[in-house]
Design an enzyme around this catalytic site. Sequence first.
Site, short mmCIF file in Angstrom:
data_model
loop_
_atom_site.label_atom_id
_atom_site.label_comp_id
_atom_site.label_asym_id
_atom_site.label_seq_id
_atom_site.Cartn_x
_atom_site.Cartn_y
_atom_site.Cartn_z
N HIS A 290 87.42 45.72 92.47
CA HIS A 290 86.55 45.96 91.04
C HIS A 290 85.69 46.70 91.53
O HIS A 290 85.25 46.91 93.05
CB HIS A 290 85.72 44.46 91.08
CG HIS A 290 86.44 43.41 90.33
ND1 HIS A 290 85.86 42.19 90.41
CD2 HIS A 290 86.51 43.07 89.16
CE1 HIS A 290 86.53 41.31 89.95
NE2 HIS A 290 86.64 41.99 88.93
N CYS B 26 78.33 40.40 92.99
CA CYS B 26 79.76 39.45 91.99
C CYS B 26 79.36 38.05 91.31
O CYS B 26 79.88 37.72 90.07
CB CYS B 26 80.83 38.95 92.84
SG CYS B 26 81.48 40.11 93.31
N1 ARG Z 1 87.81 35.76 93.36
C1 ARG Z 1 87.31 36.16 92.72
C2 ARG Z 1 88.09 37.01 92.08
O1 ARG Z 1 88.85 38.19 92.18
C3 ARG Z 1 86.24 37.04 92.48
C4 ARG Z 1 85.43 37.92 91.39
C5 ARG Z 1 84.60 39.11 92.69
N2 ARG Z 1 83.79 40.01 91.25
C6 ARG Z 1 83.11 40.71 91.52
N3 ARG Z 1 82.61 40.85 90.58
N4 ARG Z 1 83.20 41.12 92.20
O2 ARG Z 1 88.71 37.69 90.89
#
Ligand code: ARG
Length: 273
Positions: free
Chosen positions: A167, A261
Amino acid sequence: MTMDATRQRLLMCRPTYFAVDYAINPWMDPTAPVDPDLAIRQWEQLHQTYLDLGHEVELIDPVAGLPDMVFAANGGTVIDGKAMAVQFRDPQRADEAPAYRAWFEAAGFEMYDPKHVNEGEGDVLLVGDHLLAGTGFRTAHASHAQLQEVFGYPVVTMQLVDPRFYHLDTALTVLDERTVAYLPEAFSPGSRAVLRRLFPDAIHATMADAEVLGLNAVSDGRHVVLPAQATDLAAKLRDRGYETIGIDLSELRKAGGGPKCCTLRLRQGKAIK
Ligand code: ARG
């Protein structure tokens, strides 16, 4: 130089049902132990930190069976009173989207529905009057055009190339309206050139900082809340005049998430303020 902190309205989700039951990014290992009580205590510390900084924190009810719902940044993109709902790449997270959408609608935001995969503020970051939009792993490139149409800010595509930094908010932090910190290696050569052009004064993070999700930080323009383990980045930020607050989110990191996150910025429209 004195730096002004902006009071923020934030949305968070208590990790009541947090677990690592599946693997949709390289940080997640369903066979590794996770301490759910510690995850909640660490999250509570993050929540309290925002309250101590004077921010307003809204809470969405967690839903049983949605272990990643704690990552509120993926619940939407909220700018100028408009909320764009999300569409997850992975079926394991699909049911989070309507839960967040219902919250935005009840809170009175003007709703927009995504036409393509779009994981919200995980991949969509407003810096001044540009929207930086990540793609490569989660949010589809096609959704960038919709973001521009909905929000009316020029969208700058950021091509992510390292699966650990899947992300945009794991590879880049917005520090204030003009400044970002990022890991150059997480971006394609073209995106790196764009970042250099837009942000010649940016802070470059090291791989060591990024590997503890140090870039997954939340800044109010003066205070930067970041993972406690990101010590080099914290020192660079303090050199630039920011006040750093280290938070240990070791348990949530096992799902690939850090402070940012867990935090969605709710930006009111000027009209409804
Ligand atoms: N386990 C989640 C996923 O892989 C983690 C999300 C983390 N969120 C972020 N905004 N980076 O989607």
